[in-house]
Motif scaffolding. Sequence first.
Motif, PDB file in Angstrom:
ATOM      1  N   SER A 147       0.836  -1.197   0.000  1.00  0.00           N
ATOM      2  CA  SER A 147       0.000   0.000   0.000  1.00  0.00           C
ATOM      3  C   SER A 147       0.872   1.249   0.000  1.00  0.00           C
ATOM      4  O   SER A 147       2.066   1.212   0.315  1.00  0.00           O
ATOM      5  CB  SER A 147      -0.910   0.012   1.229  1.00  0.00           C
ATOM      6  OG  SER A 147      -0.150   0.225   2.407  1.00  0.00           O
ATOM      7  N   ARG A 148       0.261   2.369  -0.336  1.00  0.00           N
ATOM      8  CA  ARG A 148       0.992   3.630  -0.309  1.00  0.00           C
ATOM      9  C   ARG A 148       1.516   3.924   1.097  1.00  0.00           C
ATOM     10  O   ARG A 148       2.630   4.412   1.260  1.00  0.00           O
ATOM     11  CB  ARG A 148       0.092   4.772  -0.792  1.00  0.00           C
ATOM     12  CG  ARG A 148      -0.241   4.697  -2.280  1.00  0.00           C
ATOM     13  CD  ARG A 148      -1.290   5.726  -2.643  1.00  0.00           C
ATOM     14  NE  ARG A 148      -1.576   5.741  -4.078  1.00  0.00           N
ATOM     15  CZ  ARG A 148      -2.391   4.887  -4.683  1.00  0.00           C
ATOM     16  NH1 ARG A 148      -3.017   3.938  -3.976  1.00  0.00           N
ATOM     17  NH2 ARG A 148      -2.586   4.973  -5.986  1.00  0.00           N
ATOM     18  N   GLN A 149       0.708   3.628   2.110  1.00  0.00           N
ATOM     19  CA  GLN A 149       1.149   3.890   3.476  1.00  0.00           C
ATOM     20  C   GLN A 149       2.313   2.986   3.863  1.00  0.00           C
ATOM     21  O   GLN A 149       3.253   3.418   4.544  1.00  0.00           O
ATOM     22  CB  GLN A 149      -0.008   3.706   4.463  1.00  0.00           C
ATOM     23  CG  GLN A 149       0.335   4.099   5.894  1.00  0.00           C
ATOM     24  CD  GLN A 149       0.883   5.517   5.998  1.00  0.00           C
ATOM     25  OE1 GLN A 149       0.233   6.468   5.599  1.00  0.00           O
ATOM     26  NE2 GLN A 149       2.099   5.680   6.525  1.00  0.00           N
ATOM     27  N   GLN A 150       2.278   1.719   3.437  1.00  0.00           N
ATOM     28  CA  GLN A 150       3.403   0.828   3.706  1.00  0.00           C
ATOM     29  C   GLN A 150       4.682   1.355   3.055  1.00  0.00           C
ATOM     30  O   GLN A 150       5.760   1.319   3.655  1.00  0.00           O
ATOM     31  CB  GLN A 150       3.098  -0.581   3.184  1.00  0.00           C
ATOM     32  CG  GLN A 150       2.126  -1.362   4.041  1.00  0.00           C
ATOM     33  CD  GLN A 150       1.799  -2.708   3.418  1.00  0.00           C
ATOM     34  OE1 GLN A 150       1.485  -2.813   2.235  1.00  0.00           O
ATOM     35  NE2 GLN A 150       1.869  -3.754   4.222  1.00  0.00           N
ATOM     36  N   LEU A 151       4.559   1.859   1.839  1.00  0.00           N
ATOM     37  CA  LEU A 151       5.726   2.385   1.138  1.00  0.00           C
ATOM     38  C   LEU A 151       6.225   3.674   1.784  1.00  0.00           C
ATOM     39  O   LEU A 151       7.444   3.876   1.897  1.00  0.00           O
ATOM     40  CB  LEU A 151       5.393   2.604  -0.336  1.00  0.00           C
ATOM     41  CG  LEU A 151       5.175   1.309  -1.129  1.00  0.00           C
ATOM     42  CD1 LEU A 151       4.588   1.612  -2.500  1.00  0.00           C
ATOM     43  CD2 LEU A 151       6.484   0.532  -1.264  1.00  0.00           C
ATOM     44  N   LEU A 152       5.318   4.532   2.218  1.00  0.00           N
ATOM     45  CA  LEU A 152       5.730   5.737   2.943  1.00  0.00           C
ATOM     46  C   LEU A 152       6.528   5.362   4.188  1.00  0.00           C
ATOM     47  O   LEU A 152       7.552   5.976   4.502  1.00  0.00           O
ATOM     48  CB  LEU A 152       4.512   6.562   3.349  1.00  0.00           C
ATOM     49  CG  LEU A 152       3.937   7.546   2.339  1.00  0.00           C
ATOM     50  CD1 LEU A 152       2.665   8.175   2.887  1.00  0.00           C
ATOM     51  CD2 LEU A 152       4.948   8.634   1.980  1.00  0.00           C
ATOM     52  N   ASP A 153       6.067   4.346   4.889  1.00  0.00           N
ATOM     53  CA  ASP A 153       6.720   3.913   6.120  1.00  0.00           C
ATOM     54  C   ASP A 153       8.084   3.301   5.831  1.00  0.00           C
ATOM     55  O   ASP A 153       9.090   3.636   6.465  1.00  0.00           O
ATOM     56  CB  ASP A 153       5.812   2.905   6.831  1.00  0.00           C
ATOM     57  CG  ASP A 153       6.384   2.456   8.160  1.00  0.00           C
ATOM     58  OD1 ASP A 153       7.150   3.221   8.768  1.00  0.00           O
ATOM     59  OD2 ASP A 153       6.073   1.341   8.602  1.00  0.00           O
ATOM     60  N   ARG A 154       8.150   2.403   4.840  1.00  0.00           N
ATOM     61  CA  ARG A 154       9.381   1.651   4.594  1.00  0.00           C
ATOM     62  C   ARG A 154      10.429   2.417   3.795  1.00  0.00           C
ATOM     63  O   ARG A 154      11.631   2.231   4.003  1.00  0.00           O
ATOM     64  CB  ARG A 154       9.040   0.346   3.860  1.00  0.00           C
ATOM     65  CG  ARG A 154       8.135  -0.574   4.666  1.00  0.00           C
ATOM     66  CD  ARG A 154       7.805  -1.829   3.880  1.00  0.00           C
ATOM     67  NE  ARG A 154       6.815  -2.648   4.575  1.00  0.00           N
ATOM     68  CZ  ARG A 154       6.417  -3.846   4.154  1.00  0.00           C
ATOM     69  NH1 ARG A 154       6.926  -4.354   3.045  1.00  0.00           N
ATOM     70  NH2 ARG A 154       5.514  -4.512   4.831  1.00  0.00           N
ATOM     71  N   VAL A 155       9.987   3.250   2.875  1.00  0.00           N
ATOM     72  CA  VAL A 155      10.926   3.969   2.008  1.00  0.00           C
ATOM     73  C   VAL A 155      11.260   5.344   2.573  1.00  0.00           C
ATOM     74  O   VAL A 155      12.419   5.753   2.598  1.00  0.00           O
ATOM     75  CB  VAL A 155      10.368   4.093   0.577  1.00  0.00           C
ATOM     76  CG1 VAL A 155      11.315   4.896  -0.315  1.00  0.00           C
ATOM     77  CG2 VAL A 155      10.124   2.707  -0.018  1.00  0.00           C
ATOM     78  N   TRP A 156      10.234   6.069   3.017  1.00  0.00           N
ATOM     79  CA  TRP A 156      10.448   7.422   3.537  1.00  0.00           C
ATOM     80  C   TRP A 156      10.624   7.456   5.056  1.00  0.00           C
ATOM     81  O   TRP A 156      11.135   8.432   5.588  1.00  0.00           O
ATOM     82  CB  TRP A 156       9.282   8.329   3.141  1.00  0.00           C
ATOM     83  CG  TRP A 156       9.350   8.820   1.740  1.00  0.00           C
ATOM     84  CD1 TRP A 156       9.879  10.011   1.305  1.00  0.00           C
ATOM     85  CD2 TRP A 156       8.874   8.156   0.563  1.00  0.00           C
ATOM     86  NE1 TRP A 156       9.756  10.114  -0.063  1.00  0.00           N
ATOM     87  CE2 TRP A 156       9.143   8.990  -0.551  1.00  0.00           C
ATOM     88  CE3 TRP A 156       8.243   6.929   0.325  1.00  0.00           C
ATOM     89  CZ2 TRP A 156       8.814   8.644  -1.853  1.00  0.00           C
ATOM     90  CZ3 TRP A 156       7.912   6.567  -0.976  1.00  0.00           C
ATOM     91  CH2 TRP A 156       8.204   7.418  -2.042  1.00  0.00           C
ATOM     92  N   GLY A 157      10.153   6.416   5.748  1.00  0.00           N
ATOM     93  CA  GLY A 157      10.222   6.411   7.203  1.00  0.00           C
ATOM     94  C   GLY A 157       9.144   7.231   7.857  1.00  0.00           C
ATOM     95  O   GLY A 157       9.280   7.670   8.998  1.00  0.00           O
ATOM     96  N   TYR A 158       8.008   7.457   7.149  1.00  0.00           N
ATOM     97  CA  TYR A 158       6.914   8.269   7.658  1.00  0.00           C
ATOM     98  C   TYR A 158       5.747   7.387   8.080  1.00  0.00           C
ATOM     99  O   TYR A 158       5.228   6.618   7.273  1.00  0.00           O
ATOM    100  CB  TYR A 158       6.402   9.246   6.595  1.00  0.00           C
ATOM    101  CG  TYR A 158       7.429  10.209   6.055  1.00  0.00           C
ATOM    102  CD1 TYR A 158       8.571  10.529   6.775  1.00  0.00           C
ATOM    103  CD2 TYR A 158       7.240  10.811   4.822  1.00  0.00           C
ATOM    104  CE1 TYR A 158       9.509  11.415   6.285  1.00  0.00           C
ATOM    105  CE2 TYR A 158       8.177  11.707   4.314  1.00  0.00           C
ATOM    106  CZ  TYR A 158       9.307  12.003   5.048  1.00  0.00           C
ATOM    107  OH  TYR A 158      10.224  12.882   4.552  1.00  0.00           O
TER     108      TYR A 158
END
Length: 227
Positions: free
Chosen positions: A175-186
């Motif tokens: 998901s977009r949120q998973q990617l924000l968390d894993r790639v951006w750390g947000y």
Amino acid sequence: MTGVLVIEDDDRIRLSLVLALEDEGYAARGAATAEEGLRTQRAEPADTVLVDLMLPGVDGFECIREIRRSDDVPIVVVSARDDTHDIVAALEAGADDYLVKPVAIKELTARLRALRRRARAAAGVTTTVPTLVFGDLEIRPDGGEVRLGGAPVAVTRTEFRLLCELAQHPGRVLSRQQLLDRVWGYTVGDERLVDVHVGRLRQKIERDTAAPRHLVTVRGLGYKLQR
């Protein structure tokens, strides 16, 4: 203390950001123009740079490009302009993140901490992941390389991290949120960051962006990289 340079022509906003960052424990400095900011960054490099887009003289886009010619410092755009075209242009120029005014200081400092964690991790981690192959697309985490049909593909640091994250979970929807968390750390952030980077990656790794073979959208769920 972590040093932050705020390049912002509005005196009130610049001062409020500098004072708020100092209250949060940062060593913050301000510059009213791109020219002043560039001189300051060359003389006393900050750990992170905040840049407004609507600057007098040299605008924020060119300011970012100029910093990127010689400096790998994390750059965050802080602007009142929230059009997707502006976000794409700023990221293409070399910005790492984009926040729309007015900015909550707690959100800003959370982004700054995440950017610093990513920078430290990139500098201190040696990967042992083999080359990941998706048809004519090759991703080489050890060497920081992407190849399409044997030819090298120029990608940004964030694009590379995003591609590696998806490649290490082949065929799995993230998901977009998973990617924000894993790639951006947000844990919380603007999901357009993901969409913009996916769109840019498709322009570089897909033969036909209208019918992507590798980087696929799963409507309502997120994105996946498939062989």
